[in-house]
Design an enzyme around this catalytic site. Structure first.
Site, PDB file in Angstrom:
ATOM      1  N   GLU A   1       0.751  -1.300   0.120  1.00 56.16           N
ATOM      2  CA  GLU A   1       0.034  -0.028   0.175  1.00 56.16           C
ATOM      3  C   GLU A   1       0.851   1.213   0.010  1.00 56.16           C
ATOM      4  OE1 GLU A   1      -3.187  -2.023   3.119  1.00 56.16           O
ATOM      5  OE2 GLU A   1      -2.254  -0.309   3.595  1.00 56.16           O
TER       6      GLU A   1
ATOM      7  N   CYS B   1       2.674   8.575   1.894  1.00 58.29           N
ATOM      8  CA  CYS B   1       3.169   7.371   2.908  1.00 58.29           C
ATOM      9  C   CYS B   1       3.528   6.169   2.075  1.00 58.29           C
ATOM     10  CB  CYS B   1       2.099   7.195   4.032  1.00 58.29           C
ATOM     11  SG  CYS B   1       2.351   6.034   5.140  1.00 58.29           S
TER      12      CYS B   1
ATOM     13  N   CYS C   1       4.942  -7.105   8.345  1.00 57.61           N
ATOM     14  CA  CYS C   1       5.910  -6.432   9.403  1.00 57.61           C
ATOM     15  C   CYS C   1       6.257  -7.547  10.360  1.00 57.61           C
ATOM     16  CB  CYS C   1       5.534  -5.397   9.881  1.00 57.61           C
ATOM     17  SG  CYS C   1       6.679  -4.556  11.083  1.00 57.61           S
TER      18      CYS C   1
ATOM     19  N   CYS D   1       3.626  -5.154  16.421  1.00 57.57           N
ATOM     20  CA  CYS D   1       2.545  -4.440  17.038  1.00 57.57           C
ATOM     21  C   CYS D   1       1.062  -4.723  17.377  1.00 57.57           C
ATOM     22  CB  CYS D   1       2.908  -2.937  16.665  1.00 57.57           C
ATOM     23  SG  CYS D   1       4.409  -2.350  16.595  1.00 57.57           S
TER      24      CYS D   1
ATOM     25  N   CYS E   1      -1.757  -3.125  15.188  1.00 52.30           N
ATOM     26  CA  CYS E   1      -1.507  -2.784  13.962  1.00 52.30           C
ATOM     27  C   CYS E   1      -1.941  -3.828  12.975  1.00 52.30           C
ATOM     28  CB  CYS E   1      -0.018  -2.488  13.800  1.00 52.30           C
ATOM     29  SG  CYS E   1       0.611  -2.301  12.071  1.00 52.30           S
TER      30      CYS E   1
ATOM     31  N   GLY F   1       5.463  -2.331   7.133  1.00 49.26           N
ATOM     32  CA  GLY F   1       6.674  -2.849   7.239  1.00 49.26           C
ATOM     33  C   GLY F   1       7.703  -1.801   8.200  1.00 49.26           C
TER      34      GLY F   1
ATOM     35  N   SER G   1      10.602   5.998   9.570  1.00 53.01           N
ATOM     36  CA  SER G   1      10.140   5.443  10.891  1.00 53.01           C
ATOM     37  C   SER G   1      10.429   4.247  11.304  1.00 53.01           C
ATOM     38  CB  SER G   1       8.741   5.745  10.818  1.00 53.01           C
ATOM     39  OG  SER G   1       7.991   5.107  12.169  1.00 53.01           O
TER      40      SER G   1
ATOM     41  N   SER H   1       8.943   5.051  16.724  1.00 51.45           N
ATOM     42  CA  SER H   1       7.459   4.472  17.126  1.00 51.45           C
ATOM     43  C   SER H   1       7.688   4.266  18.524  1.00 51.45           C
ATOM     44  CB  SER H   1       6.901   3.651  16.375  1.00 51.45           C
ATOM     45  OG  SER H   1       6.656   3.966  14.952  1.00 51.45           O
TER      46      SER H   1
ATOM     47  N   HIS I   1       5.467   4.683  21.573  1.00 51.28           N
ATOM     48  CA  HIS I   1       4.033   3.943  22.161  1.00 51.28           C
ATOM     49  C   HIS I   1       4.129   4.029  23.844  1.00 51.28           C
ATOM     50  CE1 HIS I   1       3.490   3.168  17.848  1.00 51.28           C
ATOM     51  NE2 HIS I   1       4.301   1.998  18.142  1.00 51.28           N
TER      52      HIS I   1
ATOM     53  N   ASN J   1      -6.134   3.447  14.965  1.00 57.26           N
ATOM     54  CA  ASN J   1      -7.076   3.263  13.896  1.00 57.26           C
ATOM     55  C   ASN J   1      -7.797   1.900  14.360  1.00 57.26           C
ATOM     56  OD1 ASN J   1      -7.078   4.978  11.513  1.00 57.26           O
ATOM     57  ND2 ASN J   1      -4.670   4.345  11.910  1.00 57.26           N
TER      58      ASN J   1
ATOM     59  N   CYS K   1      -2.497   1.238   8.228  1.00 53.60           N
ATOM     60  CA  CYS K   1      -1.354   0.345   7.468  1.00 53.60           C
ATOM     61  C   CYS K   1      -1.959  -1.160   7.496  1.00 53.60           C
ATOM     62  CB  CYS K   1      -0.012   0.424   8.102  1.00 53.60           C
ATOM     63  SG  CYS K   1       0.806   2.065   8.334  1.00 53.60           S
TER      64      CYS K   1
END
Length: 510
Positions: A231, A246, A253, A257, A260, A307, A339, A361, A363, A446, A489
Protein backbone atom coordinates in the site's frame (compact mmCIF):
# COMPACT_ATOMS: atom_id res chain seq x y z
CA UNK A 1 27.37 -1.58 -40.87
CA UNK A 2 30.51 -3.37 -39.70
CA UNK A 3 31.06 -7.08 -40.20
CA UNK A 4 30.56 -7.65 -36.46
CA UNK A 5 27.21 -5.83 -36.52
CA UNK A 6 26.05 -7.79 -39.56
CA UNK A 7 26.96 -11.02 -37.75
CA UNK A 8 25.04 -9.98 -34.64
CA UNK A 9 22.00 -9.01 -36.71
CA UNK A 10 22.08 -12.41 -38.35
CA UNK A 11 22.31 -14.18 -34.97
CA UNK A 12 19.42 -12.23 -33.47
CA UNK A 13 17.37 -12.79 -36.65
CA UNK A 14 17.78 -16.54 -36.15
CA UNK A 15 16.45 -16.19 -32.58
CA UNK A 16 13.61 -14.07 -33.93
CA UNK A 17 12.66 -16.69 -36.53
CA UNK A 18 12.82 -19.49 -33.93
CA UNK A 19 10.43 -17.60 -31.68
CA UNK A 20 8.21 -16.91 -34.69
CA UNK A 21 8.03 -20.57 -35.61
CA UNK A 22 7.66 -22.06 -32.11
CA UNK A 23 4.94 -19.63 -31.06
CA UNK A 24 2.88 -20.00 -34.20
CA UNK A 25 3.17 -16.30 -35.00
CA UNK A 26 3.45 -15.71 -38.76
CA UNK A 27 4.71 -12.16 -38.56
CA UNK A 28 7.77 -11.20 -40.58
CA UNK A 29 10.64 -8.98 -39.54
CA UNK A 30 8.95 -5.98 -41.14
CA UNK A 31 5.69 -6.40 -39.18
CA UNK A 32 6.86 -4.62 -36.03
CA UNK A 33 3.45 -3.17 -35.22
CA UNK A 34 1.85 -6.61 -35.28
CA UNK A 35 4.61 -7.91 -33.01
CA UNK A 36 4.11 -5.14 -30.49
CA UNK A 37 0.36 -5.66 -30.45
CA UNK A 38 0.91 -9.35 -29.69
CA UNK A 39 3.18 -8.47 -26.78
CA UNK A 40 0.64 -5.95 -25.47
CA UNK A 41 -2.48 -8.03 -25.81
CA UNK A 42 -1.35 -11.54 -24.91
CA UNK A 43 1.68 -10.65 -22.77
CA UNK A 44 3.14 -14.11 -23.21
CA UNK A 45 6.77 -14.98 -22.74
CA UNK A 46 7.14 -15.78 -26.42
CA UNK A 47 5.80 -12.45 -27.60
CA UNK A 48 8.00 -10.70 -25.04
CA UNK A 49 11.14 -12.39 -26.40
CA UNK A 50 9.89 -11.64 -29.90
CA UNK A 51 9.64 -7.92 -29.16
CA UNK A 52 12.97 -7.82 -27.36
CA UNK A 53 14.75 -9.46 -30.30
CA UNK A 54 13.12 -7.03 -32.71
CA UNK A 55 14.27 -4.10 -30.55
CA UNK A 56 17.86 -5.31 -30.56
CA UNK A 57 17.84 -5.62 -34.34
CA UNK A 58 16.49 -2.10 -34.71
CA UNK A 59 19.07 -0.88 -32.16
CA UNK A 60 21.96 -2.22 -34.25
CA UNK A 61 20.63 -0.59 -37.40
CA UNK A 62 20.08 2.65 -35.50
CA UNK A 63 23.65 2.71 -34.23
CA UNK A 64 24.92 2.53 -37.80
CA UNK A 65 22.55 5.03 -39.39
CA UNK A 66 21.13 7.49 -36.85
CA UNK A 67 24.06 9.00 -34.98
CA UNK A 68 24.09 12.12 -37.14
CA UNK A 69 20.35 12.80 -37.02
CA UNK A 70 19.56 16.13 -35.35
CA UNK A 71 18.13 15.70 -31.86
CA UNK A 72 18.84 11.95 -31.62
CA UNK A 73 21.00 11.10 -28.64
CA UNK A 74 20.49 7.36 -29.09
CA UNK A 75 23.50 6.48 -31.24
CA UNK A 76 26.74 4.98 -29.97
CA UNK A 77 28.29 8.42 -29.56
CA UNK A 78 25.18 10.19 -28.29
CA UNK A 79 24.95 11.94 -24.93
CA UNK A 80 27.68 12.88 -22.50
CA UNK A 81 30.10 10.16 -21.57
CA UNK A 82 30.42 9.15 -17.92
CA UNK A 83 33.38 7.41 -16.32
CA UNK A 84 31.99 4.09 -15.09
CA UNK A 85 35.01 3.49 -12.83
CA UNK A 86 34.04 6.26 -10.41
CA UNK A 87 30.30 5.54 -10.21
CA UNK A 88 29.09 2.60 -8.15
CA UNK A 89 26.07 0.92 -9.72
CA UNK A 90 23.21 -0.15 -7.45
CA UNK A 91 23.52 -3.69 -6.04
CA UNK A 92 20.16 -4.67 -7.52
CA UNK A 93 17.75 -2.89 -9.84
CA UNK A 94 14.65 -4.14 -11.67
CA UNK A 95 14.11 -0.92 -13.58
CA UNK A 96 15.74 2.49 -14.16
CA UNK A 97 14.02 3.65 -10.95
CA UNK A 98 16.80 2.07 -8.92
CA UNK A 99 19.49 4.21 -10.58
CA UNK A 100 20.58 7.74 -9.74
CA UNK A 101 21.33 9.95 -12.73
CA UNK A 102 25.07 9.20 -12.61
CA UNK A 103 24.46 5.47 -12.31
CA UNK A 104 21.99 5.45 -15.19
CA UNK A 105 24.41 7.51 -17.28
CA UNK A 106 26.94 4.70 -16.93
CA UNK A 107 24.36 2.05 -17.80
CA UNK A 108 23.10 3.92 -20.87
CA UNK A 109 26.54 5.21 -21.93
CA UNK A 110 25.50 8.84 -21.86
CA UNK A 111 24.20 11.47 -19.46
CA UNK A 112 21.73 12.85 -22.01
CA UNK A 113 19.96 9.50 -22.27
CA UNK A 114 19.78 9.22 -18.49
CA UNK A 115 18.31 12.73 -18.24
CA UNK A 116 15.62 11.88 -20.80
CA UNK A 117 14.79 8.72 -18.88
CA UNK A 118 14.39 10.62 -15.63
CA UNK A 119 12.34 13.34 -17.34
CA UNK A 120 9.79 10.55 -17.86
CA UNK A 121 10.20 8.58 -14.62
CA UNK A 122 9.52 11.52 -12.31
CA UNK A 123 6.20 12.01 -14.15
CA UNK A 124 5.18 8.39 -13.74
CA UNK A 125 5.87 7.52 -17.39
CA UNK A 126 7.97 4.57 -18.56
CA UNK A 127 10.75 5.93 -20.84
CA UNK A 128 11.05 2.57 -22.60
CA UNK A 129 7.50 3.03 -23.91
CA UNK A 130 7.54 6.81 -24.25
CA UNK A 131 10.49 6.83 -26.66
CA UNK A 132 9.40 3.72 -28.59
CA UNK A 133 7.66 5.12 -31.71
CA UNK A 134 5.72 1.87 -32.17
CA UNK A 135 4.02 2.14 -28.77
CA UNK A 136 0.61 3.87 -29.04
CA UNK A 137 0.09 7.10 -27.12
CA UNK A 138 -3.27 6.01 -25.72
CA UNK A 139 -1.48 3.28 -23.74
CA UNK A 140 1.26 5.40 -22.14
CA UNK A 141 -0.78 5.81 -18.97
CA UNK A 142 -2.58 2.48 -19.25
CA UNK A 143 -1.75 1.56 -15.64
CA UNK A 144 -5.00 3.19 -14.62
CA UNK A 145 -6.96 0.94 -16.96
CA UNK A 146 -5.49 -2.41 -15.90
CA UNK A 147 -8.27 -3.23 -13.42
CA UNK A 148 -11.93 -2.38 -13.81
CA UNK A 149 -12.03 -1.65 -10.09
CA UNK A 150 -9.75 1.34 -10.57
CA UNK A 151 -12.04 4.29 -10.59
CA UNK A 152 -12.40 7.75 -9.19
CA UNK A 153 -9.47 9.03 -11.24
CA UNK A 154 -10.60 10.77 -14.41
CA UNK A 155 -8.31 9.81 -17.28
CA UNK A 156 -10.41 10.64 -20.31
CA UNK A 157 -7.58 12.56 -21.95
CA UNK A 158 -4.91 10.72 -23.94
CA UNK A 159 -1.31 11.31 -22.97
CA UNK A 160 0.42 12.79 -26.00
CA UNK A 161 4.19 12.72 -26.32
CA UNK A 162 4.53 16.23 -27.71
CA UNK A 163 2.32 17.69 -25.00
CA UNK A 164 4.32 15.94 -22.27
CA UNK A 165 7.59 17.23 -23.70
CA UNK A 166 6.36 20.80 -24.07
CA UNK A 167 4.77 20.92 -20.62
CA UNK A 168 7.33 19.08 -18.50
CA UNK A 169 10.68 18.63 -20.26
CA UNK A 170 13.49 21.21 -19.92
CA UNK A 171 13.80 23.45 -22.97
CA UNK A 172 17.04 21.87 -24.18
CA UNK A 173 15.48 18.38 -24.21
CA UNK A 174 12.07 19.11 -25.71
CA UNK A 175 13.27 18.06 -29.20
CA UNK A 176 15.51 15.18 -28.15
CA UNK A 177 14.65 11.51 -28.41
CA UNK A 178 16.28 8.12 -27.94
CA UNK A 179 17.52 6.00 -30.80
CA UNK A 180 17.50 2.23 -31.04
CA UNK A 181 20.83 1.65 -29.28
CA UNK A 182 19.77 3.69 -26.25
CA UNK A 183 16.40 1.92 -26.07
CA UNK A 184 18.12 -1.47 -26.24
CA UNK A 185 20.48 -0.52 -23.39
CA UNK A 186 17.48 0.73 -21.43
CA UNK A 187 15.44 -2.42 -22.06
CA UNK A 188 18.31 -4.57 -20.78
CA UNK A 189 17.71 -3.14 -17.27
CA UNK A 190 14.16 -4.51 -17.05
CA UNK A 191 13.45 -8.19 -16.26
CA UNK A 192 10.41 -7.89 -18.55
CA UNK A 193 10.65 -6.23 -21.99
CA UNK A 194 7.06 -5.08 -21.50
CA UNK A 195 8.26 -2.30 -19.24
CA UNK A 196 8.26 -1.07 -15.69
CA UNK A 197 4.81 -2.33 -14.71
CA UNK A 198 5.53 -5.94 -15.62
CA UNK A 199 9.00 -5.67 -14.09
CA UNK A 200 8.24 -4.05 -10.72
CA UNK A 201 4.55 -3.65 -9.79
CA UNK A 202 1.12 -3.12 -11.30
CA UNK A 203 -1.63 -0.89 -9.96
CA UNK A 204 -4.36 -3.08 -8.49
CA UNK A 205 -6.74 -0.46 -7.12
CA UNK A 206 -7.09 3.23 -6.31
CA UNK A 207 -9.57 4.47 -3.75
CA UNK A 208 -10.24 8.05 -2.70
CA UNK A 209 -11.72 9.16 0.61
CA UNK A 210 -14.05 12.13 1.01
CA UNK A 211 -11.15 14.30 2.21
CA UNK A 212 -9.11 13.54 -0.93
CA UNK A 213 -6.79 11.01 0.73
CA UNK A 214 -5.95 8.53 -2.04
CA UNK A 215 -4.89 4.94 -1.39
CA UNK A 216 -2.99 2.87 -3.94
CA UNK A 217 -2.82 -0.90 -3.78
CA UNK A 218 0.07 -2.31 -5.84
CA UNK A 219 0.63 -5.90 -6.87
CA UNK A 220 4.30 -6.83 -6.96
CA UNK A 221 5.69 -8.40 -10.15
CA UNK A 222 8.27 -11.20 -10.49
CA UNK A 223 7.86 -12.37 -6.92
CA UNK A 224 8.54 -16.11 -7.28
CA UNK A 225 4.91 -16.85 -8.11
CA UNK A 226 3.78 -15.49 -4.73
CA UNK A 227 1.05 -12.87 -4.88
CA UNK A 228 2.02 -9.92 -2.70
CA UNK A 229 0.38 -6.52 -2.38
CA UNK A 230 1.65 -3.29 -0.86
CA UNK A 231 0.00 0.00 0.00
CA UNK A 232 0.92 3.63 -0.44
CA UNK A 233 -1.18 6.65 0.49
CA UNK A 234 -1.30 10.17 -0.97
CA UNK A 235 -2.34 12.65 1.74
CA UNK A 236 -3.19 16.02 0.20
CA UNK A 237 -2.81 19.31 2.07
CA UNK A 238 -4.72 21.74 -0.17
CA UNK A 239 -4.12 24.71 2.14
CA UNK A 240 -0.37 24.21 1.80
CA UNK A 241 -0.48 23.33 -1.90
CA UNK A 242 1.42 20.08 -1.36
CA UNK A 243 0.90 16.38 -0.59
CA UNK A 244 2.56 13.84 1.66
CA UNK A 245 3.22 10.32 0.40
CA UNK A 246 3.22 7.48 2.93
CA UNK A 247 5.24 4.57 1.52
CA UNK A 248 5.74 0.94 2.51
CA UNK A 249 9.13 -0.72 2.91
CA UNK A 250 7.96 -4.34 3.38
CA UNK A 251 5.07 -6.70 2.78
CA UNK A 252 3.78 -7.16 6.30
CA UNK A 253 5.98 -6.51 9.34
CA UNK A 254 7.93 -8.62 11.80
CA UNK A 255 7.63 -6.25 14.76
CA UNK A 256 4.14 -7.46 15.67
CA UNK A 257 2.67 -4.33 17.25
CA UNK A 258 -0.56 -5.67 18.72
CA UNK A 259 -2.74 -2.78 17.51
CA UNK A 260 -1.44 -2.74 13.90
CA UNK A 261 -3.05 -4.51 10.93
CA UNK A 262 0.34 -4.93 9.23
CA UNK A 263 1.81 -6.46 12.38
CA UNK A 264 -0.88 -9.14 12.26
CA UNK A 265 0.38 -10.19 8.82
CA UNK A 266 3.93 -10.98 9.91
CA UNK A 267 6.81 -10.20 7.56
CA UNK A 268 6.18 -11.76 4.17
CA UNK A 269 8.84 -9.98 2.11
CA UNK A 270 11.18 -7.00 2.11
CA UNK A 271 10.85 -4.59 -0.82
CA UNK A 272 13.62 -3.78 -3.24
CA UNK A 273 14.53 -0.13 -3.81
CA UNK A 274 12.57 -0.26 -7.10
CA UNK A 275 9.47 -1.55 -5.31
CA UNK A 276 9.72 1.34 -2.85
CA UNK A 277 10.32 3.92 -5.57
CA UNK A 278 7.51 2.72 -7.82
CA UNK A 279 5.10 3.89 -5.13
CA UNK A 280 6.30 7.44 -5.78
CA UNK A 281 6.24 6.75 -9.54
CA UNK A 282 2.55 5.78 -9.47
CA UNK A 283 1.65 8.58 -7.07
CA UNK A 284 3.19 11.14 -9.44
CA UNK A 285 1.31 9.57 -12.35
CA UNK A 286 -2.03 9.87 -10.57
CA UNK A 287 -1.37 13.44 -9.48
CA UNK A 288 -0.40 14.40 -13.04
CA UNK A 289 -3.62 12.89 -14.40
CA UNK A 290 -5.85 14.29 -11.67
CA UNK A 291 -8.03 16.80 -13.51
CA UNK A 292 -9.95 17.71 -10.36
CA UNK A 293 -6.96 19.49 -8.86
CA UNK A 294 -7.57 17.80 -5.49
CA UNK A 295 -4.06 16.33 -5.32
CA UNK A 296 -1.16 18.83 -5.11
CA UNK A 297 2.35 17.65 -6.00
CA UNK A 298 4.24 15.53 -3.47
CA UNK A 299 6.51 17.60 -1.25
CA UNK A 300 7.51 15.11 1.43
CA UNK A 301 7.60 11.37 2.05
CA UNK A 302 7.17 9.35 5.22
CA UNK A 303 8.23 5.71 5.58
CA UNK A 304 5.25 4.95 7.78
CA UNK A 305 3.36 2.47 5.64
CA UNK A 306 3.71 -1.32 5.77
CA UNK A 307 6.87 -2.73 7.32
CA UNK A 308 9.72 -1.41 9.46
CA UNK A 309 12.46 0.47 7.64
CA UNK A 310 15.09 -0.83 10.07
CA UNK A 311 14.43 -4.37 8.82
CA UNK A 312 15.18 -3.32 5.24
CA UNK A 313 17.93 -0.73 5.61
CA UNK A 314 19.80 -1.36 2.35
CA UNK A 315 16.77 -0.92 0.09
CA UNK A 316 15.43 2.04 2.09
CA UNK A 317 18.78 3.83 1.95
CA UNK A 318 19.10 3.21 -1.79
CA UNK A 319 15.54 4.47 -2.38
CA UNK A 320 16.12 7.62 -0.32
CA UNK A 321 19.25 8.31 -2.37
CA UNK A 322 17.18 8.31 -5.57
CA UNK A 323 14.32 10.29 -4.02
CA UNK A 324 16.71 13.04 -2.98
CA UNK A 325 18.92 13.09 -6.08
CA UNK A 326 18.14 16.52 -7.57
CA UNK A 327 18.28 15.02 -11.06
CA UNK A 328 15.84 12.21 -10.20
CA UNK A 329 12.83 12.87 -7.95
CA UNK A 330 14.57 15.89 -6.44
CA UNK A 331 13.06 15.92 -2.94
CA UNK A 332 14.89 17.59 -0.05
CA UNK A 333 16.44 15.26 2.53
CA UNK A 334 14.69 17.23 5.25
CA UNK A 335 11.40 16.24 3.60
CA UNK A 336 12.01 12.49 3.98
CA UNK A 337 11.11 10.86 7.31
CA UNK A 338 12.06 7.26 8.10
CA UNK A 339 10.14 5.57 10.90
CA UNK A 340 11.14 2.50 12.90
CA UNK A 341 9.98 0.66 16.01
CA UNK A 342 13.65 0.44 16.96
CA UNK A 343 14.38 -3.31 17.01
CA UNK A 344 17.88 -2.64 18.39
CA UNK A 345 19.97 0.35 19.53
CA UNK A 346 22.24 0.11 16.48
CA UNK A 347 19.54 0.58 13.86
CA UNK A 348 19.27 4.31 14.58
CA UNK A 349 22.86 4.80 13.49
CA UNK A 350 22.31 2.69 10.37
CA UNK A 351 19.23 4.71 9.37
CA UNK A 352 21.05 7.97 10.16
CA UNK A 353 23.38 7.23 7.22
CA UNK A 354 20.47 7.94 4.86
CA UNK A 355 20.54 11.61 5.96
CA UNK A 356 16.76 11.65 6.29
CA UNK A 357 14.77 12.71 9.36
CA UNK A 358 14.39 9.92 11.94
CA UNK A 359 11.11 8.88 13.57
CA UNK A 360 10.76 6.37 16.41
CA UNK A 361 7.52 4.52 17.11
CA UNK A 362 7.75 4.60 20.90
CA UNK A 363 4.12 4.14 22.10
CA UNK A 364 5.17 3.95 25.76
CA UNK A 365 8.20 4.91 27.85
CA UNK A 366 7.71 2.24 30.55
CA UNK A 367 9.35 -1.08 29.69
CA UNK A 368 6.55 -3.40 30.78
CA UNK A 369 3.90 -1.43 28.90
CA UNK A 370 5.96 -1.13 25.74
CA UNK A 371 6.67 -4.87 25.83
CA UNK A 372 2.92 -5.44 25.95
CA UNK A 373 2.34 -3.21 22.93
CA UNK A 374 5.43 -4.33 20.97
CA UNK A 375 5.98 -8.00 21.95
CA UNK A 376 9.15 -8.32 19.85
CA UNK A 377 10.96 -5.74 22.01
CA UNK A 378 14.30 -7.17 23.18
CA UNK A 379 15.92 -4.08 24.69
CA UNK A 380 15.00 -1.69 27.46
CA UNK A 381 13.81 1.78 26.55
CA UNK A 382 16.95 3.22 28.10
CA UNK A 383 19.16 1.05 25.87
CA UNK A 384 17.19 2.03 22.78
CA UNK A 385 17.31 5.71 23.75
CA UNK A 386 21.08 5.47 24.11
CA UNK A 387 21.26 4.19 20.54
CA UNK A 388 19.13 7.07 19.29
CA UNK A 389 21.19 9.64 21.20
CA UNK A 390 24.40 8.25 19.75
CA UNK A 391 22.98 8.47 16.21
CA UNK A 392 21.78 12.04 16.70
CA UNK A 393 25.09 13.24 18.20
CA UNK A 394 26.86 11.91 15.12
CA UNK A 395 24.71 13.94 12.73
CA UNK A 396 25.06 17.53 11.57
CA UNK A 397 23.03 19.99 13.62
CA UNK A 398 20.73 20.49 10.64
CA UNK A 399 19.64 16.84 10.89
CA UNK A 400 19.42 16.60 14.67
CA UNK A 401 15.69 16.17 14.49
CA UNK A 402 13.61 13.27 15.69
CA UNK A 403 9.90 12.52 15.83
CA UNK A 404 8.58 10.22 18.54
CA UNK A 405 5.32 8.54 17.59
CA UNK A 406 2.85 7.47 20.25
CA UNK A 407 -0.23 5.49 19.22
CA UNK A 408 -2.79 6.16 21.94
CA UNK A 409 -5.33 3.54 23.04
CA UNK A 410 -8.21 3.99 25.42
CA UNK A 411 -7.38 2.85 28.93
CA UNK A 412 -4.01 1.38 27.93
CA UNK A 413 -1.44 4.16 27.41
CA UNK A 414 -3.49 7.38 27.29
CA UNK A 415 -3.32 8.33 30.96
CA UNK A 416 -1.60 11.22 32.72
CA UNK A 417 0.91 8.79 34.23
CA UNK A 418 2.00 7.58 30.78
CA UNK A 419 2.24 11.19 29.58
CA UNK A 420 4.50 12.15 32.49
CA UNK A 421 6.71 9.14 31.84
CA UNK A 422 6.98 10.14 28.20
CA UNK A 423 7.91 13.73 29.11
CA UNK A 424 10.71 12.48 31.38
CA UNK A 425 11.88 10.08 28.66
CA UNK A 426 12.11 12.91 26.11
CA UNK A 427 14.11 15.07 28.51
CA UNK A 428 16.73 12.31 28.51
CA UNK A 429 17.24 13.04 24.80
CA UNK A 430 17.10 16.83 24.95
CA UNK A 431 19.67 17.07 27.75
CA UNK A 432 22.21 14.87 25.96
CA UNK A 433 22.01 16.09 22.35
CA UNK A 434 22.99 19.68 21.69
CA UNK A 435 20.57 21.52 19.43
CA UNK A 436 18.23 18.57 19.04
CA UNK A 437 14.63 19.17 17.95
CA UNK A 438 12.19 16.61 19.36
CA UNK A 439 8.56 16.43 18.34
CA UNK A 440 5.90 14.09 19.70
CA UNK A 441 3.22 12.89 17.31
CA UNK A 442 0.15 11.54 19.11
CA UNK A 443 -1.82 9.10 16.96
CA UNK A 444 -5.29 7.95 18.03
CA UNK A 445 -5.38 4.24 17.21
CA UNK A 446 -7.13 3.06 14.04
CA UNK A 447 -9.86 0.47 14.48
CA UNK A 448 -8.65 -2.87 13.08
CA UNK A 449 -11.45 -4.95 14.54
CA UNK A 450 -10.11 -5.62 18.05
CA UNK A 451 -12.33 -4.36 20.87
CA UNK A 452 -9.48 -4.04 23.36
CA UNK A 453 -7.71 -1.41 21.21
CA UNK A 454 -10.09 1.51 20.97
CA UNK A 455 -9.64 5.15 20.11
CA UNK A 456 -9.10 7.18 23.30
CA UNK A 457 -11.52 9.88 24.39
CA UNK A 458 -10.69 13.32 23.04
CA UNK A 459 -10.37 14.70 26.57
CA UNK A 460 -7.68 12.11 27.39
CA UNK A 461 -5.77 12.98 24.24
CA UNK A 462 -5.83 16.65 25.19
CA UNK A 463 -4.67 15.91 28.75
CA UNK A 464 -1.80 13.79 27.44
CA UNK A 465 -0.76 16.56 25.06
CA UNK A 466 -0.97 19.22 27.80
CA UNK A 467 1.40 17.29 30.09
CA UNK A 468 4.03 17.23 27.33
CA UNK A 469 3.54 20.81 26.21
CA UNK A 470 3.83 22.03 29.82
CA UNK A 471 7.24 20.37 29.94
CA UNK A 472 8.31 22.27 26.81
CA UNK A 473 7.92 19.32 24.41
CA UNK A 474 6.45 20.20 21.03
CA UNK A 475 3.47 17.88 20.66
CA UNK A 476 0.88 17.45 17.92
CA UNK A 477 -2.15 15.24 17.51
CA UNK A 478 -2.22 13.60 14.10
CA UNK A 479 -5.33 14.48 12.15
CA UNK A 480 -7.23 11.38 11.11
CA UNK A 481 -7.31 11.10 7.32
CA UNK A 482 -9.07 8.66 4.99
CA UNK A 483 -11.05 6.84 7.67
CA UNK A 484 -13.87 6.06 5.27
CA UNK A 485 -11.48 4.14 2.99
CA UNK A 486 -9.41 2.19 5.52
CA UNK A 487 -6.19 4.17 5.43
CA UNK A 488 -4.51 2.38 8.33
CA UNK A 489 -1.37 0.41 7.42
CA UNK A 490 -2.27 -3.03 6.09
CA UNK A 491 -6.01 -2.42 5.92
CA UNK A 492 -6.22 -2.37 2.12
CA UNK A 493 -4.01 -5.45 1.83
CA UNK A 494 -5.90 -7.45 4.45
CA UNK A 495 -9.21 -6.47 2.83
CA UNK A 496 -7.87 -7.60 -0.55
CA UNK A 497 -6.67 -10.90 0.94
CA UNK A 498 -10.02 -11.58 2.61
CA UNK A 499 -11.82 -10.80 -0.64
CA UNK A 500 -9.59 -13.18 -2.62
CA UNK A 501 -9.97 -15.95 -0.05
CA UNK A 502 -13.72 -15.51 -0.14
CA UNK A 503 -13.68 -15.87 -3.91
CA UNK A 504 -11.36 -18.86 -3.74
CA UNK A 505 -8.51 -16.96 -5.40
CA UNK A 506 -6.00 -17.30 -2.59
CA UNK A 507 -4.98 -20.05 -0.26
CA UNK A 508 -5.75 -19.52 3.39
CA UNK A 509 -2.65 -20.11 5.52
CA UNK A 510 -3.18 -21.98 8.77
Amino acid sequence: MTKQQITEVFAITVVYLMVDLTSGFHATINKSTHAWNLARSEKTARSAIFFQSKSKIRGLFSSAHSTNVSGDIGGDSGGDSTNASIVRLPPKADSPLGFTLDQLSVKLHGKGRAQLSWDCLRLGIDPLLFFNPDYPEDQLDNALFVDENIGRISTAKITQRDNIKQQYFPAKRKTQFMGGTALTALSDIYPSPLGIESSVATLSSVTTASDGTTKLLLKLSNNNDQEHFIETVIIPHPDWGKSTLCVSSQVGCAQGCVFCATGKMGRLASLSADQILIQLYYANKIIRLDESGVLPKIDNIVFMGMGDAADNIESVTQAVGVMTDRNCFGLARSKITISTVGPSPGVFGDLADSNAVLAWSVHAARDDLRKKLVPTTKYTMEELRDGLVSALVGRSKRLRKVMLEVTLMDGINDGVREAEEMAEFVMGIVERVEGVKVMINLIPVNDIGYDQYRRPKDENIMKYQKVLVDQGVKTFVRTTRGDDEGAACGQLVTKKKRSMEKEGLAETKV
